[in-house]
Design a protein around this motif. Structure first.
Motif, PDB file in Angstrom:
ATOM      1  N   UNK A 141       0.827  -1.199   0.000  1.00  0.00           N
ATOM      2  CA  UNK A 141       0.000   0.000   0.000  1.00  0.00           C
ATOM      3  C   UNK A 141       0.866   1.256   0.000  1.00  0.00           C
ATOM      4  N   UNK A 142       1.941   1.241   0.785  1.00  0.00           N
ATOM      5  CA  UNK A 142       2.822   2.407   0.854  1.00  0.00           C
ATOM      6  C   UNK A 142       3.459   2.709  -0.498  1.00  0.00           C
ATOM      7  N   UNK A 143       3.667   1.687  -1.324  1.00  0.00           N
ATOM      8  CA  UNK A 143       4.285   1.871  -2.634  1.00  0.00           C
ATOM      9  C   UNK A 143       3.279   2.215  -3.721  1.00  0.00           C
ATOM     10  N   UNK A 144       1.993   2.186  -3.392  1.00  0.00           N
ATOM     11  CA  UNK A 144       0.954   2.437  -4.391  1.00  0.00           C
ATOM     12  C   UNK A 144       0.904   3.911  -4.781  1.00  0.00           C
ATOM     13  N   UNK A 145       0.449   4.171  -6.001  1.00  0.00           N
ATOM     14  CA  UNK A 145       0.212   5.552  -6.434  1.00  0.00           C
ATOM     15  C   UNK A 145      -1.010   6.141  -5.738  1.00  0.00           C
TER      16      UNK A 145
END
Length: 291
Positions: free
Chosen positions: A144-148
């Protein structure tokens, strides 16, 4: 048009959150494998298996997506499917939509922490989980932290409330956790879980800043022995045995939810005392007036 919140894994906590959002005028869509029962709460039911890729096309656009799935059994493959694979598929789908959500909230757990000697942990503490469940939740949080898409993970401690009365049952049997060494326990009432999620949803909808992680636990980490003795006094129970082996395998840490409180969240049940008093009332359990 009404604002829409999509709750994936609309179980006990998700339904409580959905009822709050309905009262605020939202359209609430609840997803679980067998969702028909949600209709009685006014929630739009959507029955599906999140890990069926073709099913994701049926998910509506939403202002807020709350991912609150839980594994159907305590096995690594079930946790992988529910938390890692399922979240990844949902994010992949919504990342490509013409109308992506304003915010995605992932319901995680304090099992991401590996501390077990009474240390205090908060959102910035080292993550070194000792179990596959914690390790996979960390992996999901990182996805989730890496999601746009803007996203927030909420790490809830032990959830209790109406229908979650195992600790009360143990005390009624006369079984109490040992006093020494102290095993710190952390908990949050089901209604505060819904309250925290509601609070974060409204911050997102109002374009107020949100952190990437919040720890959701009440304001008083307490040795489990003390909690159970408090319950024993109210239930007029004389402890007759000490719980041993299952407790030795559990982590002992103290969860600090100051970030939530400083953001403005006010706990409905700030400690176990208020929370368990409500659970006892709701269950119709007679308590000692002298306690």
């Amino acid at each position: 048009m009404n604002k829409t919140i999509l709750i994936l894994g609309c179980g006990d906590v998700g339904t409580a959150l959905g009822q709050r959002k309905l009262a605020q005028g939202y359209r609430v869509v609840g997803v679980r494998r067998h969702a028909a029962g949600l209709q009685s709460y006014g929630i739009d039911p959507l029955s599906m298996d999140i890990n069926d890729e073709s099913a994701l096309e049926a998910l509506p656009d939403a202002d807020i997506v709350v991912y609150a799935l839980s594994a159907d059994r305590f096995e690594e493959s079930a946790y992988q499917a529910a938390y890692v694979d399922g979240l990844d598929r949902v994010l992949n789908d919504f990342e490509q939509r013409a109308q992506p959500p304003k915010h995605v909230i992932f319901v995680s757990s304090t099992s991401v922490y590996g501390q077990q000697d009474g240390e205090t942990v908060d959102e910035d503490s080292e993550l070194d989980p000792k179990s596959f469940s914690g390790r996979l939740l960390v992996e999901a949080e990182q996805r989730l932290a890496a999601s746009a898409l803007p996203g927030t993970s909420v790490r809830f401690s032990g959830i209790y409330g109406p229908g979650r009365e195992r600790l009360i049952a143990q005390v009624q049997e006369g079984r109490i956790a040992p006093k020494s060494p102290p095993m710190y326990s952390n908990r949050i009432h089901r209604d505060d879980c819904a309250g925290v999620l509601d609070f974060l949803v409204e911050r997102a909808m109002n374009n107020e800043p949100l952190e990437s992680v919040y720890l959701g636990s009440d304001t008083e980490s307490t040795p489990l022995h003390d909690v159970m003795m408090w319950l024993a006094a109210r239930l007029n129970v004389e402890p007759s045995s000490t719980i041993q082996s299952p407790l030795r395998r559990r982590a002992s840490k103290r969860c600090d939810s100051r970030r939530l409180v400083e953001a403005g969240y006010q706990f409905q049940y700030p400690t176990f005392r208020e929370g368990y008093a409500q659970v006892l009332r709701a269950a119709g359990i007679k308590v000692s007036e002298q306690a």
